[in-house]
Motif scaffolding. Structure first.
Motif, short mmCIF file in Angstrom:
data_model
loop_
_atom_site.label_atom_id
_atom_site.label_comp_id
_atom_site.label_asym_id
_atom_site.label_seq_id
_atom_site.Cartn_x
_atom_site.Cartn_y
_atom_site.Cartn_z
N GLY A 206 -33.73 7.24 -28.33
CA GLY A 206 -32.84 6.41 -28.81
C GLY A 206 -31.91 7.23 -30.40
N VAL A 207 -32.20 8.01 -30.78
CA VAL A 207 -32.09 9.05 -31.43
C VAL A 207 -30.56 9.45 -30.70
N LEU A 208 -31.13 10.28 -29.95
CA LEU A 208 -30.21 11.36 -28.95
C LEU A 208 -29.20 10.70 -28.07
N GLN A 209 -29.99 9.04 -27.76
CA GLN A 209 -29.00 8.26 -26.62
C GLN A 209 -28.71 9.33 -25.77
N ILE A 210 -29.71 9.19 -24.60
CA ILE A 210 -29.78 10.25 -23.64
C ILE A 210 -29.66 9.02 -22.13
N PRO A 211 -29.67 9.35 -21.31
CA PRO A 211 -30.08 8.31 -20.16
C PRO A 211 -31.48 9.03 -19.59
N LEU A 212 -31.93 8.34 -20.26
CA LEU A 212 -33.67 7.68 -19.82
C LEU A 212 -33.82 6.48 -19.25
N LEU A 213 -34.09 6.61 -18.18
CA LEU A 213 -35.09 5.17 -17.54
C LEU A 213 -36.78 4.99 -17.95
N MET A 214 -36.87 5.06 -18.84
CA MET A 214 -39.14 4.12 -18.66
C MET A 214 -39.60 3.11 -18.68
N SER A 215 -39.87 3.30 -17.09
CA SER A 215 -40.78 2.38 -17.11
C SER A 215 -42.34 2.15 -16.71
N VAL A 216 -42.82 0.84 -17.94
CA VAL A 216 -44.00 0.48 -17.86
C VAL A 216 -44.95 -0.33 -17.54
N TRP A 217 -45.40 -0.12 -16.04
CA TRP A 217 -46.71 -0.36 -15.18
C TRP A 217 -47.63 -1.47 -16.11
N ASP A 218 -46.80 -2.07 -16.66
CA ASP A 218 -48.44 -2.90 -16.81
C ASP A 218 -49.12 -4.28 -16.10
N ASP A 219 -50.84 -3.34 -16.33
CA ASP A 219 -51.43 -4.33 -15.49
C ASP A 219 -53.21 -4.19 -16.28
N HIS A 220 -52.49 -4.49 -17.69
CA HIS A 220 -52.94 -5.02 -18.83
C HIS A 220 -54.69 -4.28 -19.41
N TYR A 221 -54.90 -3.62 -18.34
CA TYR A 221 -56.09 -2.38 -18.83
C TYR A 221 -55.49 -1.00 -18.66
N SER A 235 -48.41 -6.31 -25.80
CA SER A 235 -47.61 -6.22 -25.12
C SER A 235 -46.20 -5.22 -25.97
N ILE A 236 -45.79 -3.97 -24.73
CA ILE A 236 -45.10 -2.95 -25.62
C ILE A 236 -43.33 -2.85 -25.29
N SER A 237 -43.18 -3.75 -24.97
CA SER A 237 -41.71 -4.34 -24.83
C SER A 237 -41.23 -5.08 -26.55
N ALA A 238 -42.62 -5.86 -26.74
CA ALA A 238 -42.37 -6.87 -27.87
C ALA A 238 -42.21 -5.72 -29.60
N ILE A 239 -43.04 -4.82 -29.21
CA ILE A 239 -43.43 -4.48 -30.50
C ILE A 239 -41.99 -3.22 -30.47
N LEU A 240 -42.02 -2.74 -29.36
CA LEU A 240 -40.33 -2.13 -29.30
C LEU A 240 -39.12 -2.37 -30.04
N ALA A 241 -39.06 -3.48 -29.67
CA ALA A 241 -37.37 -5.34 -29.86
C ALA A 241 -37.31 -4.71 -31.15
N GLY A 242 -37.33 -3.34 -32.12
CA GLY A 242 -36.37 -3.57 -33.12
C GLY A 242 -35.80 -1.28 -32.68
N VAL A 282 -27.19 5.05 -22.72
CA VAL A 282 -27.80 4.29 -23.12
C VAL A 282 -29.33 3.90 -22.66
N PRO A 283 -30.65 4.77 -23.75
CA PRO A 283 -31.58 4.44 -22.62
C PRO A 283 -32.27 3.19 -22.92
N VAL A 284 -32.99 3.46 -21.49
CA VAL A 284 -33.13 2.22 -20.85
C VAL A 284 -34.90 2.21 -20.89
N LEU A 285 -35.69 1.04 -21.99
CA LEU A 285 -37.50 0.69 -21.55
C LEU A 285 -37.06 -0.78 -20.39
N ILE A 286 -38.11 -0.39 -19.16
CA ILE A 286 -37.84 -1.26 -18.57
C ILE A 286 -39.16 -1.63 -18.34
N HIS A 287 -40.79 -3.00 -19.39
CA HIS A 287 -41.30 -3.08 -19.09
C HIS A 287 -41.69 -3.94 -17.58
#
Length: 808
Positions: A206-221, A235-242, A282-287
């Motif tokens: 986020g600081v560097l503003q780089i083309p990073l596309l992060m996928s979180v595979w969420d199966d709850h465990y 929820s990782i997306s909820a706590i990273l909302a900021g 712009v870095p991206v998070l896909i939950h």
């Protein structure tokens, strides 16, 4: 943050996929599922040691693959089999070859059988160890098992795109980038986002503003531990909302949430996410939520032990393949019969791949066993059949699934059985075969710890240091400053990052003025985040750049030692020469006061970074020579500068950016005949002072600076010294049993120099605790001049007490 980004994407969004594309994806998804099921069976049948699979994650990986373009990079984890096959960088035969640990890079290109299954990587190097063009291929950095360990490297892979786009000097390197358009795709399981390195990497991106596309595979465990124990709000997306950026042109992340069984929404989400990431950096998070894991975590056990029946029932209903089947039928894309035929064909494809892979793996071993039996039977014929040798050979013959260790073990035991017999033809043939097997298996399992290319450290031409007659005396830091300046002018790929490196030129001023001269893209400040500073360098080096990553003080290397050990140090080894990351870690240590600034945890470093070089120069001229060598080499290294040397005066070399020092070659600082003192770094000044005082009482000490600990004295110069002196003291500032013990082992065991000694070897190290603050703390905690004098004096007194009477 807009609600649309946090809400699950709408399933009614239909991607522009043709019927053929949808059915092809369905086929590949089922092939992957059958591969996971078959892989588990192979483990339980004893044909593989362990299995971990990507079942339940097939659809998001297919969607990610559709957004992945030539030139892009992946830094993922061990469930990405569907993705790797979808982008054309893995076949099912190669997948099974890795499961069987096939030790041939032609059969198993990711790791040559050195990593367990699910560890993927493309071969970035050609047969000569040189980088292949990266912009025309789809690239994957080599996976590691430690959870979250892919994150630091991912930051570097994305950071390289920023440098390639924004630095005009790099536009010429078209084999590595096309205007920085490459996206670095990361994948991680939801539980591993609890690791500190995940948050550090997300913040850095986020600081560097780089083309990073992060996928979180969420199966709850996370294995058996559910999300309520893993993640705040579950929820990782909820706590990273900021981290969500406020709008176009603002810093931050774009955050998407999408269900893992909703294929149309997945494809749409990945297309939109990759577009903004690629174009705007712009870095991206896909939950990716609501995923399942039908076979549980791995072959270590069943998930039925810890998942309640309600969860298991839900997972069966929401299996992504079941949902895709429902979608294709509801939308009229295919009929029941068509889908059933695809599923049946997928199973047959995987079965054939498995059969072929097993044959390719096992048939050569069987042939090697048969070849060994021919020779072993000759030995039996020479000795008779009623003995232990015959039983041993029969055991190998009847072994249903032999491995190479069984063959070598049998040969060794067979030769043991006939050790007192005459040298027969069978015995000579067995000895020859054993030597052949050991050489072949050394290549299979022990090679490529270091580079074998023309740019390996040992192949860099040695250029002696030169001084003009009127060479000025300058601060040691100025020698480094001149060295870095010359190298930055020589090679535009070189850049330096670290805390305080940029604006103020590092805390000891060796980079003073370089940011102003070369720009902030090449001499750059970072936040306090040692692990991802290293990762930033690893990823950038994988993409052809030459990073110098600074850890401000050696003690802080602990923050980064895991990623150095698990990633860059074993990179050449775990890919059998398929990838390299010539990272230089610059740091400083030794002789500073204080528990957390004492600067000599060498034992820890030596034990952790085999596969990297470790340079311990005594002054800044030596350090400059190592930097010149390493910046022309393709191998990673740590250079530890002496903290108390930056203000000491040194002559400025006239070829400060050109002279090179070979690694692994000690230097004799003072000749002597009575004892050899082996040391390095700041201890060189302590020992030289002690040697001068020893000479005053008639003891002539030979002082040797090893200069590098990895490699160590490759020409056995220390043994040559012991032939003359017959006595040795190993001295340094590490804990007892640390680097002094390492040096002793290298000399007495590795060089067989114990034969040359007239007295017991001695080690002189620091106390087992860290030094307290202040000059007295330093004196009473680490070896000082008087300690060296007294230790050497007592050694000499043992043989001539009359000449050297007791002092105390």
């Amino acid at each position: 943050m807009s609600d649309t980004l946090l809400a699950p994407a709408d399933a009614s969004v239909h991607p522009s996929l043709t019927k053929a594309e949808l059915l092809d994806d369905y086929r590949l998804a089922w092939e992957s599922r059958h591969a996971s099921l078959a892989g588990r069976r192979e483990v339980f049948m004893g044909k593989a040691k362990f299995g971990i699979f990507g079942d339940g994650k097939e659809l998001p990986q297919l969607a990610m693959a559709r957004a992945f373009k030539a030139g892009d990079f992946r830094a993922g984890y061990y469930r990405d089999q569907t993705f790797m096959v979808a982008v054309g960088e893995l076949t099912w035969q190669q997948y099974f070859a890795q499961l069987y640990a096939h030790a041939d890079p032609e059969a198993e290109p990711s790791t040559a059988g050195r990593a367990m299954n699910g560890h993927f990587g493309t071969r970035l190097l050609d047969d000569d160890g040189q980088f292949k063009p990266q912009t025309s291929t789809k690239n994957s950095s080599a996976d590691i098992s430690p959870t979250g360990g892919q994150m630091p490297r991912l930051v570097g892979l994305a950071y390289a795109s920023k440098l390639y786009r924004q630095n005009p000097e790099l536009h010429q390197f078209t084999d590595f980038s096309v205007n920085g358009n490459e996206v670095a795709f990361g994948t991680i399981g939801n539980a591993s986002t609890s690791e500190g390195v995940f948050f550090e990497a997300i913040n850095a991106a986020g600081v560097l503003q780089i083309p990073l596309l992060m996928s979180v595979w969420d199966d709850h465990y996370g294995i058996s531990v559910p999300a309520e124990y893993q993640t705040t709000k579950q929820s990782i997306s909820a706590i990273l909302a900021g981290f969500q950026r406020d709008g176009e042109g603002q810093d931050g992340f774009e955050i998407f949430v999408v269900r893992g069984w909703d294929y149309p929404a997945l494809v749409d989400t990945y297309q939109r996410a990759a577009a903004v990431c690629r174009a705007q950096h712009v870095p991206v998070l896909i939950h990716v939520t609501e995923l399942t894991q039908p076979q549980g975590h791995s072959t270590s056990g069943s998930h039925e032990r810890y998942k309640p029946k309600t969860r298991l029932s839900w997972e069966e209903e929401h299996d992504c393949l079941t949902k895709l089947r429902e979608y294709l039928l509801t939308e009229g894309v295919a009929s029941e019969d068509e889908l059933a035929q695809i599923e049946k064909t997928a199973a047959a494809v995987v079965k054939q791949a498995r059969t072929t892979a097993w044959s390719a793996f096992f048939d050569p071993i069987q042939q090697e066993r048969e070849d060994a039996l021919v020779i072993l039977n000759k030995m039996v014929a020479e000795t008779g059949t009623e003995n232990q040798l015959a039983e041993l050979v029969n055991g190998l013959k009847t072994n249903v699934t032999p491995i190479r260790a069984d063959i070598v073990r049998t040969l060794r035991k067979a030769l043991r059985q006939v050790r007192g017999n005459r040298q027969s033809a069978g015995r000579r043939a067995a000895q020859s075969l054993l030597e052949q097997c050991e050489a072949e298996n050394a290549d299979r399992y022990n090679s490529y710890l270091f580079s074998q290319s023309e740019e390996a450290v040992g192949n860099i031409e040695e250029v002696p240091v030169a001084f003009a007659a009127d060479a000025p005396l300058v601060d040691g830091r100025e020698v480094l400053q001149a060295c870095f300046t010359a190298n930055f002018e020589r090679d535009p790929r070189i850049f330096a990052i670290g805390e305080d490196v940029g604006h103020i030129g590092d805390v000891n001023q060796a980079f003073a003025g370089l940011q102003e001269k070369f720009g902030a893209l090449r001499v750059t400040d970072t936040g306090i985040r040692e692990c991802t500073i290293i990762g930033q360098g690893i990823g950038a080096a994988l993409r052809g750049l030459r990073p110098i990553t600074e850890i401000q003080y050696l003690d802080y290397l602990l923050y980064a030692i895991q990623i150095l050990s698990d990633d860059v140090a074993c990179l050449q080894y775990r890919t059998k020469g398929g990838q390299k990351s010539p990272l230089i870690v610059r740091t400083r240590g030794h002789r500073l006061e204080g528990i957390w600034h004492s600067g000599s945890p060498i034992q820890m470093i030596l034990g952790a970074i085999r596969g990297m070089h470790l340079c311990v120069p005594r002054d800044m001229t030596q350090a400059a020579g190592f930097y010149n060598t390493l910046l022309r080499s393709d191998e990673p290294a740590i250079v530890i500068e002496c903290l108390n040397g930056y203000r000491l005066k040194e002559k400025l070399p006239s070829n400060v950016g050109e002279f090179t020092l070979p690694l692994g070659q000690p230097e004799v600082l003072r000749a002597g005949t009575d004892i050899t003192i082996v040391t390095y770094g700041s201890m060189c000044r302590i020992v030289m002072d002690a040697a001068k005082q020893l000479a005053e009482v008639g003891i002539l000490a030979e002082v040797i600076d090893v200069q590098t600990l990895l490699p160590f004295d490759t020409d056995q110069l220390i043994a040559d010294s012991l032939r003359k002196t017959g006595r040795v003291l190993f001295a340094d500032e590490d804990v007892p049993g640390g680097a002094t013990a390492y040096m002793m082992q290298q000399v007495l065991d590795g060089q067989q120099a114990y034969k040359l000694l007239d007295s017991a070897p001695r080690c002189l190290a620091a106390h087992p605790h860290r030094p307290p603050y202040g000059s007295d703390g330093d004196y009473f905690s680490k070896p000082n001049v008087e300690d060296v004098f007294d230790t050497v004096y007592e050694l000499l007194r043992e043989t001539d007490p009359a000449k050297f009477p007791a002092i105390y």
